[in-house]
Design a protein around this motif. Sequence first.
Motif, PDB file in Angstrom:
ATOM      1  N   PRO A  11       0.836  -1.209   0.000  1.00 34.36           N
ATOM      2  CA  PRO A  11       0.000   0.000   0.000  1.00 34.36           C
ATOM      3  C   PRO A  11       0.866   1.253   0.000  1.00 34.36           C
ATOM      4  CG  PRO A  11      -0.683  -1.524   1.736  1.00 34.36           C
ATOM      5  CD  PRO A  11       0.612  -2.033   1.184  1.00 34.36           C
ATOM      6  N   PRO A  12       0.322   2.370  -0.478  1.00 31.09           N
ATOM      7  CA  PRO A  12       1.099   3.611  -0.524  1.00 31.09           C
ATOM      8  C   PRO A  12       1.651   4.023   0.840  1.00 31.09           C
ATOM      9  CG  PRO A  12      -0.941   3.861  -1.736  1.00 31.09           C
ATOM     10  CD  PRO A  12      -1.021   2.551  -1.021  1.00 31.09           C
ATOM     11  N   LEU A  13       2.841   4.605   0.803  1.00 31.74           N
ATOM     12  CA  LEU A  13       3.461   5.191   2.005  1.00 31.74           C
ATOM     13  C   LEU A  13       2.652   6.404   2.449  1.00 31.74           C
ATOM     14  CD1 LEU A  13       7.151   6.029   2.637  1.00 31.74           C
ATOM     15  CD2 LEU A  13       5.456   7.838   2.690  1.00 31.74           C
ATOM     16  N   GLY A  14       2.244   7.201   1.498  1.00 28.51           N
ATOM     17  CA  GLY A  14       1.510   8.415   1.821  1.00 28.51           C
ATOM     18  C   GLY A  14       0.938   9.048   0.580  1.00 28.51           C
ATOM     19  N   ALA A  15       0.385  10.231   0.772  1.00 26.59           N
ATOM     20  CA  ALA A  15      -0.193  10.967  -0.342  1.00 26.59           C
ATOM     21  C   ALA A  15      -0.101  12.456  -0.060  1.00 26.59           C
ATOM     22  CB  ALA A  15      -1.641  10.555  -0.576  1.00 26.59           C
ATOM     23  N   VAL A  16      -0.116  13.213  -1.148  1.00 23.77           N
ATOM     24  CA  VAL A  16      -0.139  14.668  -1.091  1.00 23.77           C
ATOM     25  C   VAL A  16      -1.393  15.107  -1.839  1.00 23.77           C
ATOM     26  CG1 VAL A  16       1.061  16.793  -1.695  1.00 23.77           C
ATOM     27  CG2 VAL A  16       2.379  14.759  -1.070  1.00 23.77           C
ATOM     28  N   THR A  29     -11.859  17.314   4.875  1.00 25.89           N
ATOM     29  CA  THR A  29     -11.285  15.974   4.957  1.00 25.89           C
ATOM     30  C   THR A  29     -10.921  15.706   6.406  1.00 25.89           C
ATOM     31  OG1 THR A  29     -10.389  16.128   2.704  1.00 25.89           O
ATOM     32  CG2 THR A  29      -9.460  14.436   4.139  1.00 25.89           C
ATOM     33  N   LEU A  30     -11.226  14.500   6.857  1.00 25.81           N
ATOM     34  CA  LEU A  30     -10.867  14.079   8.205  1.00 25.81           C
ATOM     35  C   LEU A  30      -9.813  12.989   8.118  1.00 25.81           C
ATOM     36  CD1 LEU A  30     -14.148  14.724   8.166  1.00 25.81           C
ATOM     37  CD2 LEU A  30     -13.869  14.150  10.562  1.00 25.81           C
ATOM     38  N   TRP A  31      -8.864  13.002   9.058  1.00 28.67           N
ATOM     39  CA  TRP A  31      -7.862  11.943   9.169  1.00 28.67           C
ATOM     40  C   TRP A  31      -7.938  11.375  10.567  1.00 28.67           C
ATOM     41  CZ3 TRP A  31      -6.719  16.167   6.111  1.00 28.67           C
ATOM     42  CH2 TRP A  31      -6.287  15.897   4.804  1.00 28.67           C
ATOM     43  N   ALA A  32      -7.713  10.070  10.695  1.00 28.57           N
ATOM     44  CA  ALA A  32      -7.702   9.392  11.995  1.00 28.57           C
ATOM     45  C   ALA A  32      -6.368   8.682  12.163  1.00 28.57           C
ATOM     46  CB  ALA A  32      -8.849   8.388  12.076  1.00 28.57           C
ATOM     47  N   SER A  33      -5.872   8.685  13.386  1.00 26.61           N
ATOM     48  CA  SER A  33      -4.583   8.083  13.718  1.00 26.61           C
ATOM     49  C   SER A  33      -4.734   6.631  14.151  1.00 26.61           C
ATOM     50  CB  SER A  33      -3.914   8.879  14.843  1.00 26.61           C
ATOM     51  OG  SER A  33      -2.802   8.182  15.358  1.00 26.61           O
ATOM     52  N   GLY A  34      -4.138   5.720  13.389  1.00 26.74           N
ATOM     53  CA  GLY A  34      -4.119   4.314  13.773  1.00 26.74           C
ATOM     54  C   GLY A  34      -3.239   4.067  14.981  1.00 26.74           C
ATOM     55  N   VAL A 148      -2.196  22.452   0.877  1.00 30.17           N
ATOM     56  CA  VAL A 148      -1.576  21.182   0.510  1.00 30.17           C
ATOM     57  C   VAL A 148      -1.491  20.335   1.773  1.00 30.17           C
ATOM     58  CG1 VAL A 148       0.506  20.052  -0.362  1.00 30.17           C
ATOM     59  CG2 VAL A 148      -0.222  22.238  -1.338  1.00 30.17           C
ATOM     60  N   ALA A 149      -1.952  19.106   1.696  1.00 31.06           N
ATOM     61  CA  ALA A 149      -1.896  18.187   2.837  1.00 31.06           C
ATOM     62  C   ALA A 149      -1.068  16.970   2.455  1.00 31.06           C
ATOM     63  CB  ALA A 149      -3.297  17.749   3.227  1.00 31.06           C
ATOM     64  N   PHE A 150      -0.293  16.490   3.407  1.00 25.63           N
ATOM     65  CA  PHE A 150       0.467  15.254   3.256  1.00 25.63           C
ATOM     66  C   PHE A 150       0.092  14.350   4.417  1.00 25.63           C
ATOM     67  CE2 PHE A 150       4.023  12.702   4.785  1.00 25.63           C
ATOM     68  CZ  PHE A 150       4.285  11.930   3.672  1.00 25.63           C
ATOM     69  N   TRP A 151      -0.170  13.070   4.128  1.00 22.96           N
ATOM     70  CA  TRP A 151      -0.453  12.145   5.224  1.00 22.96           C
ATOM     71  C   TRP A 151       0.311  10.853   5.040  1.00 22.96           C
ATOM     72  CZ3 TRP A 151      -4.116  13.289   1.531  1.00 22.96           C
ATOM     73  CH2 TRP A 151      -4.652  12.226   0.812  1.00 22.96           C
ATOM     74  N   ASP A 152       0.575  10.224   6.175  1.00 18.85           N
ATOM     75  CA  ASP A 152       1.253   8.939   6.228  1.00 18.85           C
ATOM     76  C   ASP A 152       0.179   7.864   6.142  1.00 18.85           C
ATOM     77  OD1 ASP A 152       2.621   6.588   6.935  1.00 18.85           O
ATOM     78  OD2 ASP A 152       4.020   7.709   8.205  1.00 18.85           O
ATOM     79  N   ASN A 153       0.042   7.291   4.970  1.00 16.68           N
ATOM     80  CA  ASN A 153      -0.996   6.301   4.700  1.00 16.68           C
ATOM     81  C   ASN A 153      -0.786   5.009   5.491  1.00 16.68           C
ATOM     82  OD1 ASN A 153      -3.340   5.809   2.779  1.00 16.68           O
ATOM     83  ND2 ASN A 153      -2.049   4.051   2.277  1.00 16.68           N
ATOM     84  N   ARG A 154       0.404   4.814   6.023  1.00 15.79           N
ATOM     85  CA  ARG A 154       0.716   3.579   6.738  1.00 15.79           C
ATOM     86  C   ARG A 154       0.015   3.513   8.087  1.00 15.79           C
ATOM     87  NH1 ARG A 154       7.048   4.584   5.995  1.00 15.79           N
ATOM     88  NH2 ARG A 154       6.244   6.563   6.789  1.00 15.79           N
ATOM     89  N   VAL A 155      -0.331   4.659   8.651  1.00 13.62           N
ATOM     90  CA  VAL A 155      -0.889   4.665  10.010  1.00 13.62           C
ATOM     91  C   VAL A 155      -2.097   5.591  10.152  1.00 13.62           C
ATOM     92  CG1 VAL A 155       1.242   3.940  11.147  1.00 13.62           C
ATOM     93  CG2 VAL A 155       0.834   6.378  10.747  1.00 13.62           C
ATOM     94  N   THR A 156      -2.733   5.934   9.044  1.00 11.12           N
ATOM     95  CA  THR A 156      -3.928   6.781   9.115  1.00 11.12           C
ATOM     96  C   THR A 156      -5.034   6.230   8.237  1.00 11.12           C
ATOM     97  OG1 THR A 156      -3.243   8.199   7.274  1.00 11.12           O
ATOM     98  CG2 THR A 156      -2.601   8.906   9.507  1.00 11.12           C
ATOM     99  N   GLN A 157      -6.216   6.733   8.487  1.00  9.75           N
ATOM    100  CA  GLN A 157      -7.357   6.589   7.588  1.00  9.75           C
ATOM    101  C   GLN A 157      -7.846   7.994   7.297  1.00  9.75           C
ATOM    102  OE1 GLN A 157     -10.592   4.073   8.836  1.00  9.75           O
ATOM    103  NE2 GLN A 157      -9.212   2.502   9.627  1.00  9.75           N
TER     104      GLN A 157
END
Length: 182
Positions: A11-16, A29-34, A148-157
């Motif tokens: 799966p992707p590391l992250g996204a911009v 947009t909402l993000w949640a921390s795994g 511009v938002a960057f998120w770590d796809n490995r530990v978020t939804q």
Amino acid sequence: WHTDVTFNATPPLGAVLAARKLPEVGGDTLWASGTAAFAALSPALQTLLTGLTATHDFVHSFPLERFGTRPEDLARWEQTRRDHPPVSHPVIRTHPETGQKALFVNDGFTTRINELSQEESDALLPLLFQHFAKPEFTIRWRWQAGDVAFWDNRVTQHYATDDYRPAHRIMHRATIQGDVPF
């Protein structure tokens, strides 16, 4: 709520994501921390989940009906299915850089916990999905033009609110290749 492309072995590391055109109202947009979600689980549930794996399947969010009914649509869907068979990932993922544990299941693609009976998996997954999205683990971004938002796809939804129609939202996105979850 979903984590991007967990139906892939890597799966992707992250996204911009960059905001180009926004509605006057809505489109947050909402993000949640795994990581926070895992830490808030009881020690007993953390122990139970550690070492378990879950199946992630693209068909869960992309059923055939969404692709159309023409023969070429069916052929494209079938090819995508062949290219992306279901994969297994750990239910609890370790971040490769921080070493922190994170809950790694999502309602978009996770279909079952492999080591549990179907009945147990069907009872536990909704609890985990609901737990992950608790407000105390989330942030809400109210977009402004040029953000511009960057998120770590490995530990978020994340969850894009669909509360702005019939207005439009145009976002530009880049996805960063990832690795095999462990």
